[in-house]
Write a protein that holds these residues in place. Structure first.
Motif, PDB file in Angstrom:
ATOM      1  N   ILE A 182     -22.808  27.894  71.886  1.00 45.16           N
ATOM      2  CA  ILE A 182     -22.369  28.972  72.783  1.00 45.16           C
ATOM      3  C   ILE A 182     -21.407  28.420  73.822  1.00 45.16           C
ATOM      4  O   ILE A 182     -20.357  29.007  74.107  1.00 45.16           O
ATOM      5  N   GLN A 183     -21.761  27.255  74.375  1.00 42.64           N
ATOM      6  CA  GLN A 183     -20.938  26.653  75.416  1.00 42.64           C
ATOM      7  C   GLN A 183     -19.605  26.145  74.877  1.00 42.64           C
ATOM      8  O   GLN A 183     -18.560  26.351  75.492  1.00 42.64           O
ATOM      9  N   ILE A 184     -19.636  25.476  73.721  1.00 46.52           N
ATOM     10  CA  ILE A 184     -18.389  24.933  73.172  1.00 46.52           C
ATOM     11  C   ILE A 184     -17.461  26.057  72.729  1.00 46.52           C
ATOM     12  O   ILE A 184     -16.231  25.937  72.839  1.00 46.52           O
ATOM     13  N   GLU A 185     -18.020  27.158  72.256  1.00 49.32           N
ATOM     14  CA  GLU A 185     -17.180  28.313  71.899  1.00 49.32           C
ATOM     15  C   GLU A 185     -16.469  28.855  73.136  1.00 49.32           C
ATOM     16  O   GLU A 185     -15.284  29.196  73.095  1.00 49.32           O
ATOM     17  N   ALA A 186     -17.205  28.914  74.257  1.00 50.68           N
ATOM     18  CA  ALA A 186     -16.611  29.405  75.501  1.00 50.68           C
ATOM     19  C   ALA A 186     -15.485  28.487  75.966  1.00 50.68           C
ATOM     20  O   ALA A 186     -14.416  28.945  76.393  1.00 50.68           O
ATOM     21  N   VAL A 187     -15.708  27.171  75.865  1.00 49.33           N
ATOM     22  CA  VAL A 187     -14.699  26.185  76.281  1.00 49.33           C
ATOM     23  C   VAL A 187     -13.439  26.311  75.424  1.00 49.33           C
ATOM     24  O   VAL A 187     -12.315  26.339  75.941  1.00 49.33           O
ATOM     25  N   LEU A 188     -13.617  26.400  74.106  1.00 53.02           N
ATOM     26  CA  LEU A 188     -12.475  26.463  73.201  1.00 53.02           C
ATOM     27  C   LEU A 188     -11.770  27.815  73.245  1.00 53.02           C
ATOM     28  O   LEU A 188     -10.557  27.893  73.035  1.00 53.02           O
ATOM     29  N   THR A 189     -12.512  28.863  73.513  1.00 47.85           N
ATOM     30  CA  THR A 189     -11.900  30.186  73.672  1.00 47.85           C
ATOM     31  C   THR A 189     -10.998  30.206  74.897  1.00 47.85           C
ATOM     32  O   THR A 189      -9.888  30.765  74.875  1.00 47.85           O
TER      33      THR A 189
ATOM     34  N   TYR B 184      -8.992  28.397  65.665  1.00 48.10           N
ATOM     35  CA  TYR B 184      -8.762  27.313  64.701  1.00 48.10           C
ATOM     36  C   TYR B 184     -10.096  26.777  64.204  1.00 48.10           C
ATOM     37  O   TYR B 184     -10.211  26.327  63.061  1.00 48.10           O
ATOM     38  N   VAL B 185     -11.108  26.842  65.061  1.00 49.48           N
ATOM     39  CA  VAL B 185     -12.441  26.349  64.703  1.00 49.48           C
ATOM     40  C   VAL B 185     -13.151  27.314  63.766  1.00 49.48           C
ATOM     41  O   VAL B 185     -13.717  26.906  62.743  1.00 49.48           O
ATOM     42  N   ASP B 186     -13.140  28.613  64.088  1.00 52.54           N
ATOM     43  CA  ASP B 186     -13.873  29.570  63.247  1.00 52.54           C
ATOM     44  C   ASP B 186     -13.080  30.012  62.015  1.00 52.54           C
ATOM     45  O   ASP B 186     -13.568  30.788  61.194  1.00 52.54           O
ATOM     46  N   GLY B 187     -11.841  29.518  61.887  1.00 48.00           N
ATOM     47  CA  GLY B 187     -11.054  29.801  60.680  1.00 48.00           C
ATOM     48  C   GLY B 187     -10.241  31.070  60.737  1.00 48.00           C
ATOM     49  O   GLY B 187      -9.619  31.459  59.733  1.00 48.00           O
ATOM     50  N   SER B 188     -10.190  31.734  61.894  1.00 50.07           N
ATOM     51  CA  SER B 188      -9.425  32.976  62.006  1.00 50.07           C
ATOM     52  C   SER B 188      -7.929  32.730  61.838  1.00 50.07           C
ATOM     53  O   SER B 188      -7.214  33.539  61.249  1.00 50.07           O
TER      54      SER B 188
ATOM     55  N   SER C  88     -13.828  20.810  81.376  1.00 51.05           N
ATOM     56  CA  SER C  88     -14.739  21.834  80.848  1.00 51.05           C
ATOM     57  C   SER C  88     -15.697  21.240  79.835  1.00 51.05           C
ATOM     58  O   SER C  88     -16.890  21.538  79.825  1.00 51.05           O
ATOM     59  N   VAL C  89     -15.191  20.378  78.942  1.00 52.49           N
ATOM     60  CA  VAL C  89     -16.048  19.745  77.943  1.00 52.49           C
ATOM     61  C   VAL C  89     -17.078  18.849  78.606  1.00 52.49           C
ATOM     62  O   VAL C  89     -18.239  18.792  78.191  1.00 52.49           O
ATOM     63  N   ASN C  90     -16.674  18.156  79.670  1.00 52.53           N
ATOM     64  CA  ASN C  90     -17.589  17.249  80.367  1.00 52.53           C
ATOM     65  C   ASN C  90     -18.736  17.987  81.051  1.00 52.53           C
ATOM     66  O   ASN C  90     -19.756  17.386  81.373  1.00 52.53           O
ATOM     67  N   LYS C  91     -18.566  19.286  81.289  1.00 49.66           N
ATOM     68  CA  LYS C  91     -19.599  20.062  81.978  1.00 49.66           C
ATOM     69  C   LYS C  91     -20.749  20.453  81.055  1.00 49.66           C
ATOM     70  O   LYS C  91     -21.804  20.868  81.529  1.00 49.66           O
ATOM     71  N   ILE C  92     -20.554  20.356  79.741  1.00 53.61           N
ATOM     72  CA  ILE C  92     -21.622  20.753  78.819  1.00 53.61           C
ATOM     73  C   ILE C  92     -22.283  19.508  78.239  1.00 53.61           C
ATOM     74  O   ILE C  92     -21.660  18.458  78.105  1.00 53.61           O
ATOM     75  N   ALA C  93     -23.552  19.648  77.892  1.00 56.34           N
ATOM     76  CA  ALA C  93     -24.290  18.528  77.289  1.00 56.34           C
ATOM     77  C   ALA C  93     -23.751  18.272  75.888  1.00 56.34           C
ATOM     78  O   ALA C  93     -23.446  19.208  75.149  1.00 56.34           O
ATOM     79  N   VAL C  94     -23.613  16.995  75.520  1.00 53.99           N
ATOM     80  CA  VAL C  94     -23.104  16.679  74.181  1.00 53.99           C
ATOM     81  C   VAL C  94     -24.114  17.119  73.128  1.00 53.99           C
ATOM     82  O   VAL C  94     -25.315  17.200  73.382  1.00 53.99           O
TER      83      VAL C  94
END
Length: 223
Positions: free
Chosen positions: A21-28, A35-39, A4-10
């Motif tokens: 937007i893309q990395i949030e979707a991958v991590l969600t 863990y990223v947004d501190g919740s 999934s990470v490889n599918k998005i541009a670095v």
């Protein structure tokens, strides 16, 4: 997860808005985003829960690092948690200061479509810059935007550009966007028709097959 990470541009200097937007979707998708947004905050006890949080946080931090351009990593090397890293990225790439405004305006005014470039992708990138400036409360006059968009077209659109500029009034940018895409589609269609015609002509001119030659025999006289 790695797929999934490889599918998005670095993440680089100019794509944070789409990247986040893309990395949030991958991590969600992998249950790491909180863990990223501190919740999900680090527990104080029991020890088992603390170790579990640290393990998940390292995973989230690693996924972020793997999705960042190597040249940008030096700026976040001191971040110990995924949330620290995320906050740092925002401070670097989502700044609303004069430097970011100047950078976006420079990109917009220097935007040029290359010969053969996909028109839809180019136009989308052009208006993406306009949207980013809008988020910074920078509004650009529609007529000025139309001129910038026309001037960004390559030489192959020269006749199209002259036809638009010769009108009494320039079309609104949304209409101009449609006309540019229609012009691009028309050019692609004509080029494909021309290629097909050349292929057909070549097939017609090709000989169906070479007829076998008769063997030449020498007549010999008996001496």
């Amino acid at each position: 997860m790695a797929d999934s990470v490889n599918k998005i541009a670095v993440l680089g200097r100019d794509n944070f808005d789409t990247w986040r937007i893309q990395i949030e979707a991958v991590l969600t998708k992998s249950d790491l985003w909180e863990y990223v947004d501190g919740s999900i905050v680090k527990p104080t006890q029991p020890e088992e829960e603390i170790r579990r949080w640290e393990r998940q946080d390292r995973k989230a931090r690693s996924e972020l690092i793997l999705a960042i351009k190597a040249s940008e990593l030096k700026q976040i090397k001191s971040c110990k948690t995924a949330n620290e890293l995320w906050i740092k990225l925002h401070s670097i790439f989502a700044s609303k200061g004069p430097a970011r405004t100047a950078s976006l305006l420079k990109q917009l005014t220097q935007c040029r479509m290359k010969i053969g470039e996909d028109a839809r992708e180019f136009v989308n990138n052009f208006f993406d810059l306009v949207d980013k400036l809008h988020e910074l409360d920078i509004e650009i006059n529609d007529k000025l935007l139309a001129i910038l968009l026309l001037n960004s077209l390559p030489e192959e659109f020269e006749n199209f550009r002259c036809a638009i500029e010769s009108r009494d009034e320039l079309p609104r940018t949304e209409l101009l966007r449609i006309k540019i895409l229609e012009e691009s589609d028309s050019r692609i269609e004509k080029q494909q028709d021309g290629n097909n015609a050349l292929i057909s002509k070549h097939k017609i001119q090709q000989p169906k097959g070479n007829k076998p030659r008769k063997k030449c025999t020498k007549n010999t006289r008996n001496s």
